[in-house]
Scaffold this motif. Sequence first.
Motif, short mmCIF file in Angstrom:
data_model
loop_
_atom_site.label_atom_id
_atom_site.label_comp_id
_atom_site.label_asym_id
_atom_site.label_seq_id
_atom_site.Cartn_x
_atom_site.Cartn_y
_atom_site.Cartn_z
N ALA A 1 0.85 -1.19 0.00
CA ALA A 1 0.00 0.00 0.00
C ALA A 1 0.89 1.24 0.00
O ALA A 1 2.07 1.18 0.35
CB ALA A 1 -0.90 0.00 1.24
N GLU A 2 0.31 2.36 -0.39
CA GLU A 2 1.09 3.59 -0.46
C GLU A 2 1.67 3.99 0.88
O GLU A 2 2.71 4.66 0.95
CB GLU A 2 0.23 4.71 -1.03
CG GLU A 2 -0.10 4.54 -2.51
CD GLU A 2 -1.03 5.60 -3.04
OE1 GLU A 2 -1.03 5.82 -4.28
OE2 GLU A 2 -1.78 6.19 -2.24
N ASP A 3 1.01 3.61 1.97
CA ASP A 3 1.51 4.00 3.29
C ASP A 3 2.49 2.98 3.88
O ASP A 3 2.96 3.16 5.01
CB ASP A 3 0.35 4.20 4.26
CG ASP A 3 -0.27 2.89 4.75
OD1 ASP A 3 -0.09 1.85 4.07
OD2 ASP A 3 -0.93 2.89 5.81
N ALA A 4 2.83 1.93 3.14
CA ALA A 4 3.74 0.91 3.66
C ALA A 4 5.13 1.50 3.85
O ALA A 4 5.61 2.32 3.05
CB ALA A 4 3.79 -0.29 2.73
N ALA A 5 5.80 1.08 4.92
CA ALA A 5 7.16 1.51 5.20
C ALA A 5 7.90 0.36 5.87
O ALA A 5 7.33 -0.36 6.69
CB ALA A 5 7.18 2.74 6.10
N PHE A 6 9.15 0.20 5.51
CA PHE A 6 9.94 -0.96 5.92
C PHE A 6 11.16 -0.51 6.73
O PHE A 6 11.78 0.51 6.43
CB PHE A 6 10.39 -1.75 4.69
CG PHE A 6 9.25 -2.14 3.79
CD1 PHE A 6 8.59 -3.35 3.96
CD2 PHE A 6 8.81 -1.28 2.79
CE1 PHE A 6 7.54 -3.71 3.13
CE2 PHE A 6 7.76 -1.64 1.95
CZ PHE A 6 7.11 -2.85 2.13
N LEU A 7 11.51 -1.30 7.75
CA LEU A 7 12.59 -0.91 8.66
C LEU A 7 13.27 -2.14 9.22
O LEU A 7 12.60 -3.09 9.65
CB LEU A 7 12.00 -0.08 9.82
CG LEU A 7 12.96 0.33 10.94
CD1 LEU A 7 13.90 1.42 10.47
CD2 LEU A 7 12.17 0.82 12.17
N ASP A 8 14.61 -2.12 9.21
CA ASP A 8 15.38 -3.07 10.00
C ASP A 8 16.20 -2.25 10.99
O ASP A 8 17.21 -1.65 10.63
CB ASP A 8 16.29 -3.93 9.13
CG ASP A 8 17.00 -5.02 9.95
OD1 ASP A 8 16.95 -4.95 11.19
OD2 ASP A 8 17.60 -5.93 9.35
N ASN A 9 15.76 -2.23 12.23
CA ASN A 9 16.42 -1.42 13.27
C ASN A 9 17.31 -2.25 14.18
O ASN A 9 17.63 -1.85 15.29
CB ASN A 9 15.36 -0.70 14.11
CG ASN A 9 14.38 -1.65 14.79
OD1 ASN A 9 14.29 -2.82 14.43
ND2 ASN A 9 13.66 -1.16 15.77
N THR A 10 17.74 -3.41 13.70
CA THR A 10 18.51 -4.31 14.57
C THR A 10 19.89 -3.77 14.91
O THR A 10 20.41 -4.03 16.00
CB THR A 10 18.64 -5.70 13.92
OG1 THR A 10 19.05 -5.55 12.56
CG2 THR A 10 17.32 -6.45 13.95
N VAL A 11 20.50 -3.01 14.00
CA VAL A 11 21.81 -2.44 14.31
C VAL A 11 21.70 -1.47 15.49
O VAL A 11 22.59 -1.38 16.34
CB VAL A 11 22.43 -1.76 13.08
CG1 VAL A 11 23.68 -0.97 13.45
CG2 VAL A 11 22.79 -2.81 12.02
N SER A 12 20.57 -0.75 15.57
CA SER A 12 20.34 0.13 16.72
C SER A 12 20.31 -0.66 18.02
O SER A 12 20.58 -0.11 19.09
CB SER A 12 19.02 0.88 16.56
OG SER A 12 19.05 1.74 15.45
N MET A 13 19.96 -1.95 17.93
CA MET A 13 19.88 -2.79 19.11
C MET A 13 21.13 -3.63 19.32
O MET A 13 21.15 -4.58 20.10
CB MET A 13 18.64 -3.70 19.01
CG MET A 13 17.34 -2.92 18.97
SD MET A 13 15.86 -3.97 19.01
CE MET A 13 15.82 -4.57 17.33
N GLY A 14 22.20 -3.30 18.59
CA GLY A 14 23.47 -3.98 18.80
C GLY A 14 23.58 -5.32 18.11
O GLY A 14 24.39 -6.16 18.50
N VAL A 15 22.79 -5.53 17.05
CA VAL A 15 22.82 -6.77 16.27
C VAL A 15 23.00 -6.39 14.80
O VAL A 15 22.54 -5.34 14.37
CB VAL A 15 21.53 -7.59 16.48
CG1 VAL A 15 21.60 -8.92 15.73
CG2 VAL A 15 21.28 -7.84 17.97
#
Length: 279
Positions: A145-159
Amino acid sequence: MSEFQTLLYETPAPHIARIVLNRPDTRNAQDTRLLYELNDAFDKAAQDGTVKVIILAANGPHFSSGHDLRERDALATMKEFSTVGTWCGFECAGAEAQMAREKEIYIGFSERWRNIPKPTIAEVQGKCIAGGLMLVWPCDIIVAAEDAAFLDNTVSMGVGGAEFFNHPWELGVRKAKELLFTADWLSAAEAEKLGMVNHVVPNEKLSEFTLELAKRIAQKPLFALKLAKEAVNAAQDAQGRSSAMQTAFALHQLAHSHNMQVHGMLIDPSGISPAVKKA
């Protein structure tokens, strides 16, 4: 309609199964039950000779907020299901138990779903975070959908990245590094430009568009669909995807072990958001 607690299993058209994540109150966070039930639902669709195409969707405003950090006593839930991989040691001490669990329900499930011998389509709206990527990336086609957004924030968590480390094949090497290093959001439009997403459609048209696409695919002979998928997956694996995935998974386990020694938890709390800290 459904014999599952955390998802719905539907047949919206001939030859099409639609699996719907149904924990909208948690933004479809993935606890142990949801992942095992999703695996069972995929198996059900794969083993149904009348099904040619499988859609993976989600109820609520967001596709998935990733792993459910609030889950308690995950081991007890695992005992309610039959394990599908050959790894063992879920009750062992130290890193052995954590690696066993993640090899079973994270990278193990994602690899199984990638290799289902039928076309799969992910139907994504709203946020799709870290573990959520490990649900959509194994699918053959992604409609957003147009509002879809994807994120991998694992580096922020030290992984160093989510357990199913398909980033270079989804985004290309340089964009994969940027996504990981910055932990910034990737919009649906940019994901389409990079080739990670096949189509971006208005939110109100998402389910309709995805179903029509599934119907077009379902007109083809199932055996030919199976062979085409097998050939493309084999080409990707010939590029070294499988061995790179295993290396990344081993590094993921190293990060967990390091964080346990230094911080007393699986992640480094210094870079995470207040919401994650609270969880």
